[in-house]
Design a protein around this motif. Sequence first.
Motif, PDB file in Angstrom:
ATOM      1  N   LYS A  71      24.707 212.999 119.682  1.00 53.40           N
ATOM      2  CA  LYS A  71      24.010 212.049 120.558  1.00 53.40           C
ATOM      3  C   LYS A  71      22.955 212.719 121.439  1.00 53.40           C
ATOM      4  CE  LYS A  71      27.895 208.945 120.662  1.00 53.40           C
ATOM      5  NZ  LYS A  71      27.635 207.546 120.696  1.00 53.40           N
ATOM      6  N   GLU A 103      19.620 210.723 121.951  1.00 52.25           N
ATOM      7  CA  GLU A 103      19.853 209.544 122.791  1.00 52.25           C
ATOM      8  C   GLU A 103      20.031 209.942 124.257  1.00 52.25           C
ATOM      9  OE1 GLU A 103      23.237 206.095 123.367  1.00 52.25           O
ATOM     10  OE2 GLU A 103      23.082 207.107 121.430  1.00 52.25           O
ATOM     11  N   ILE A 104      20.760 211.021 124.496  1.00 52.71           N
ATOM     12  CA  ILE A 104      20.971 211.507 125.858  1.00 52.71           C
ATOM     13  C   ILE A 104      19.643 211.943 126.475  1.00 52.71           C
ATOM     14  CG2 ILE A 104      22.018 213.352 127.239  1.00 52.71           C
ATOM     15  CD1 ILE A 104      24.403 213.238 125.229  1.00 52.71           C
ATOM     16  N   ARG A 152      17.603 208.929 127.434  1.00 55.42           N
ATOM     17  CA  ARG A 152      18.126 208.298 128.647  1.00 55.42           C
ATOM     18  C   ARG A 152      17.740 209.094 129.895  1.00 55.42           C
ATOM     19  NH1 ARG A 152      21.049 203.287 128.064  1.00 55.42           N
ATOM     20  NH2 ARG A 152      21.511 203.222 125.848  1.00 55.42           N
ATOM     21  N   GLN A 194      14.112 208.336 130.585  1.00 52.67           N
ATOM     22  CA  GLN A 194      14.031 206.970 131.115  1.00 52.67           C
ATOM     23  C   GLN A 194      14.487 206.925 132.572  1.00 52.67           C
ATOM     24  OE1 GLN A 194      16.657 204.291 129.109  1.00 52.67           O
ATOM     25  NE2 GLN A 194      15.749 202.464 129.998  1.00 52.67           N
ATOM     26  N   ALA A 195      15.568 207.606 132.880  1.00 57.98           N
ATOM     27  CA  ALA A 195      16.071 207.628 134.257  1.00 57.98           C
ATOM     28  C   ALA A 195      15.087 208.336 135.183  1.00 57.98           C
ATOM     29  CB  ALA A 195      17.433 208.323 134.311  1.00 57.98           C
ATOM     30  N   HIS A 249      12.141 205.914 135.708  1.00 62.55           N
ATOM     31  CA  HIS A 249      12.584 204.795 136.523  1.00 62.55           C
ATOM     32  C   HIS A 249      12.799 205.247 137.966  1.00 62.55           C
ATOM     33  CE1 HIS A 249      14.314 200.916 137.388  1.00 62.55           C
ATOM     34  NE2 HIS A 249      15.391 201.496 137.886  1.00 62.55           N
TER      35      HIS A 249
END
Length: 100
Positions: free
Chosen positions: A36, A39-40, A43, A46-47, A50
Amino acid sequence: FYYEIKMAFVIWLLSPYTGGATLLYRKFVHPTLSRKEKEIDARIVQAREHGYEMMVRFSKRAFNMAATAAVQAAAKSQGTLAGRLRSFSMQDLRSVPDEA
């Protein structure tokens, strides 16, 4: 009975002789993280984006609130100063004795 099993498990994990934590990491944690990884990473990006957007938005809001509070305080104090000056009437000024 639960606490005895729990304590035995913790001792097994922490003991350098049994290598329990290393075994669990190599058999379960590392393979899962490797599968993963993309995907990690996505994220995390994205964090981060954001979080930056939120920081900018809250900073703008905080500066606007501070500017509004400063303007309101200045307007209030100006009104108070004008009221103070108006409270001095000509009668108050006449009651001050002349020294001449």
